[in-house]
Design a protein around this motif. Structure first.
Motif: not given
Length: 401
Positions: A317, A313, A261, A228, A257
């Motif tokens: 995350g 991406t 997360y 990251f 991302t």
């Protein structure tokens, strides 16, 4: 009742206080990323110089985390956080008044003192609850925290397009003042203070460094987050130079991302107690690795583009959101009486490695480069995180036998 609660200096904080503390630290790291190409033009320096504002910030953040943890174990979480926020506000004023890139980078590095918010929000959680609950609660804290950086680059890109890069740092100044007030009013002391000198504190480091579990959890976190941090260092260049996107467009795509997360943090908060720390870390690292492997294959096949690059991406995350709360709880569980020290050392190794990868990403993305070197760097880091947690699990099986 409400007013007396805010005058009490001995009670644990509300979870929103911990979320905003960690969120301000994360926001400081990424809100201005869409502005980097424009800042290079403003200060009349190459992009690589301004890109170092990411790597240098991470490097000093790593160094500070070595001492923030032990100092908070000795003097208390509350005092360290209040002083850190005051210093952060002064550094932010310096970034706004900087006459050239060198002065800006100096004050930008000084902003790294806000790393105390990230380190000590975790330590406060560990002060309050036991191991299994800590992984779950850290998951919820970082899920809420992720909402801030999720919209940070979006806001940063819009502010840059409308008012210039300075607006991002003006917003940090306002938010920093608000968080300082909240910490002063709400965060009581949670640590059991240890009446020893910092030198005596440092003598406890070998106990952590000698632990295979500590290294396993720390390296899993370092390599998982390393992909990251490499993304943070290289994605603004890829968005601007490779795909020709505007600052606001890059900021908006960064949010993908963070959406992943937030989802991963929810999974960590919901299932960590049931499934267990080690297996959750392994699941998270595998999710990230598989997503980046797919991105690498598509890039090598010439099928990449801004939606593919930034969209995949999301899995990075998601995987990090599952892995990191559990890896951080694992670090702190090795020696619970040294939670602040463990959080600081583990964070220093994690962020220091991230600084190196962010700087390396800047080196790889020279004039005329494509996104492929960045993708391969991120994939290599994620593969290393899988190996790190597998070593912890293998060691646990050996001891169980």
């Amino acid at each position: 009742m409400q007013s007396s609660r805010f005058l009490d200096r001995t009670t644990p904080p509300r979870i929103v206080t911990l979320i905003l503390l960690a969120g301000l630290s994360a926001l400081t790291m990424n809100i201005f990323l869409p502005s980097l190409p424009g800042m290079a033009v403003w200060f009349g320096v190459p992009y690589g110089v301004m890109q170092q504002s990411v790597a240098l910030y991470l490097a000093l953040s790593a160094a500070l985390q070595v001492v923030i943890g032990p100092i908070s174990d000795r003097y208390g979480r509350r005092k360290v956080l209040i002083w850190s926020l005051l210093l952060f506000l002064m550094a932010t004023v310096g970034t706004l008044l900087a006459p050239n890139a060198t002065v800006f980078l100096i004050f930008r590095m000084a902003q790294a003192v806000i790393a105390a918010g990230m380190v000590l929000s975790r330590a406060v959680v560990r002060d309050m609850v036991d191991d299994a609950q800590a992984a779950s609660m850290i998951g919820y804290v970082t899920m809420g925290m992720s909402l801030v950086p999720m919209i940070g680059p979006v806001i940063g890109g819009v502010l840059d397009d409308l008012y210039g890069w300075q607006a991002n740092f003006a917003l940090l100044l306002v938010l920093g003042a608000g968080v300082l007030w909240l910490v002063w009013a709400d965060l009581g002391e949670t640590a059991t203070l240890r009446l020893v000198t910092l030198r005596q504190q440092a003598r406890t480091y070998p106990a952590l460094f000698a632990s295979r579990r500590f290294w396993g959890y720390t390296l899993a976190a370092a390599f998982a987050s390393g992909c990251f941090f490499a993304f943070l260092g290289g994605a603004p260049y890829v968005g601007d130079k490779v795909f020709g996107l505007s600052s606001s467009a890059v900021g908006g795509l960064f949010a993908l991302t963070a959406v992943g997360y937030a989802g991963g943090n929810f999974v960590a908060g919901r299932y960590s107690v049931r499934i267990g720390m080690n297996r959750m870390i392994l699941i998270g690292t595998l999710v990230t690795t598989l997503g980046l492997a797919l991105l690498a294959v598509l890039t090598l096949a010439g099928l990449s583009g801004p939606i593919t690059f930034f969209g995949l991406t999301l899995f990075m995350g998601l995987g990090n959101g599952i892995c990191l709360p559990n890896a951080n709880a694992g670090m702190l569980s090795v020696r619970p009486e040294l939670a602040g020290t463990a959080s600081g050392l583990g964070g220093a190794i994690t962020i220091g490695g991230g600084a190196g990868l962010a700087a390396f990403a800047g080196v790889l993305l020279g004039p005329g480069a494509t996104e492929l070197p960045l993708v391969l760097l991120m994939l290599a880091s994620s593969l290393a995180s899988v190996l790190a947690i597998l070593s912890v699990m293998r060691r646990a099986r050996q001891l169980g036998a």
